[in-house]
Write an enzyme that holds these catalytic residues in place. Structure first.
Site, mmCIF file in Angstrom:
data_model
loop_
_atom_site.group_PDB
_atom_site.id
_atom_site.type_symbol
_atom_site.label_atom_id
_atom_site.label_comp_id
_atom_site.label_asym_id
_atom_site.label_seq_id
_atom_site.Cartn_x
_atom_site.Cartn_y
_atom_site.Cartn_z
ATOM 1 N N HIS A 126 5.218 22.344 12.742
ATOM 2 C CA HIS A 126 6.518 22.833 13.199
ATOM 3 C C HIS A 126 6.564 22.789 14.717
ATOM 4 O O HIS A 126 7.512 22.294 15.292
ATOM 5 C CB HIS A 126 6.778 24.257 12.691
ATOM 6 C CG HIS A 126 8.146 24.767 13.031
ATOM 7 N ND1 HIS A 126 8.671 25.929 12.499
ATOM 8 C CD2 HIS A 126 9.120 24.285 13.858
ATOM 9 C CE1 HIS A 126 9.891 26.134 12.977
ATOM 10 N NE2 HIS A 126 10.179 25.151 13.812
ATOM 11 N N GLU A 184 11.850 20.647 19.953
ATOM 12 C CA GLU A 184 10.550 21.265 20.212
ATOM 13 C C GLU A 184 10.113 21.056 21.655
ATOM 14 O O GLU A 184 9.553 21.954 22.289
ATOM 15 C CB GLU A 184 9.501 20.722 19.234
ATOM 16 C CG GLU A 184 9.711 21.169 17.798
ATOM 17 C CD GLU A 184 9.710 22.680 17.643
ATOM 18 O OE1 GLU A 184 8.769 23.328 18.136
ATOM 19 O OE2 GLU A 184 10.658 23.218 17.049
ATOM 20 N N HIS A 220 10.143 24.412 23.841
ATOM 21 C CA HIS A 220 8.772 24.906 23.970
ATOM 22 C C HIS A 220 7.899 24.058 24.904
ATOM 23 O O HIS A 220 7.196 24.585 25.759
ATOM 24 C CB HIS A 220 8.112 24.973 22.586
ATOM 25 C CG HIS A 220 8.818 25.854 21.617
ATOM 26 N ND1 HIS A 220 8.813 27.231 21.709
ATOM 27 C CD2 HIS A 220 9.568 25.557 20.520
ATOM 28 C CE1 HIS A 220 9.520 27.744 20.719
ATOM 29 N NE2 HIS A 220 9.996 26.753 19.975
#
Length: 228
Positions: A58, A112, A116
């Site tokens: 993930h 992502e 992040h």
């Protein structure tokens, strides 16, 4: 009588060029596709084909020791597929998208990286960020670790403690376990969190475990051959 001339020392202002600690550790998060799909929202397989019945990445998420986390740290740094062209094949296999409508993964990887990955740029550039996650994926086979403890993705229910202990036995560290709910609102094994040092390379004991939303007994759903 005049005294000696005064000597004035001019002390230049020193600018600290040091980068403050951006984060304290990473959460490396893997999800079970059977649980992602077994919800009211369901799922869509990638345009590149149905993923394997295996935990998939993930994300690799910078985190603080108090449980909070930085996000969207560099709006000027966008995901560039050309930067990870040599990794795309592995990313399609180990980091597939299950969101609807079906996609090739780029939207997922963009999210992502922007949310992040940009918060770890002082440590990992874009290629290193995705490569680090893929290498972490290869450090432990979660399905095998669970099967070694008699825990199988067959729709059976298992104790949360047995799942935790099986992964701790395989990795040497306590994982965070997150559950979601199937269409009947039963808790099921959804995501496994491992904590990683700030270099993005070594699994460590978690400074802070995430809230998992699990009951003492959780279902481990299958990920069969049915169409999504």
């Amino acid at each position: 009588m005049a005294g000696p001339p005064k000597v004035i020392f001019l002390i230049p202002l020193l600018l600290c060029l040091c980068v403050a600690q951006d984060f304290d550790f990473f959460y490396f998060v893997q999800q079970w596709p059977g649980s992602y799909c077994d919800t009211k929202a369901s799922c869509c397989y990638p345009t590149t084909g149905k993923p394997a019945a295996n935990f998939s990445i993930h994300g690799l998420w910078p985190n603080y020791n108090d449980g909070s986390y930085p996000s969207n740290c560099d709006p000027d740094s966008q995901f560039q597929p050309s930067e990870v062209s040599d990794l795309i094949g592995r990313m399609r296999k180990d980091w597939p998208t299950l969101a609807c409508p079906s996609g090739n993964g780029v939207k997922f990887w963009t999210h992502e990286w922007v949310k992040h990955g940009t918060c770890s740029e002082s440590v990992l550039d874009q290629h290193q960020y995705f490569e680090s996650a893929l290498k972490l994926k290869g450090k432990v086979n979660l399905v095998q670790a669970l099967q070694d403890a008699g825990i199988y993705p067959d729709g059976s229910t298992y104790s949360l403690n047995s799942i935790t202990e099986a992964i701790r036995a395989a990795t040497g560290h306590t994982p965070g376990i997150e559950c979601n709910r199937d269409e009947s609102r039963n808790p099921q094994l959804y995501q496994i969190y491992m904590c990683v040092d700030t270099s993005g390379s070594s699994i460590i004991e978690c400074p802070k475990l995430p809230r998992g939303g699990c009951s003492s007994q959780v279902e481990f759903p299958s990920f069969g051959s049915e169409s999504a």
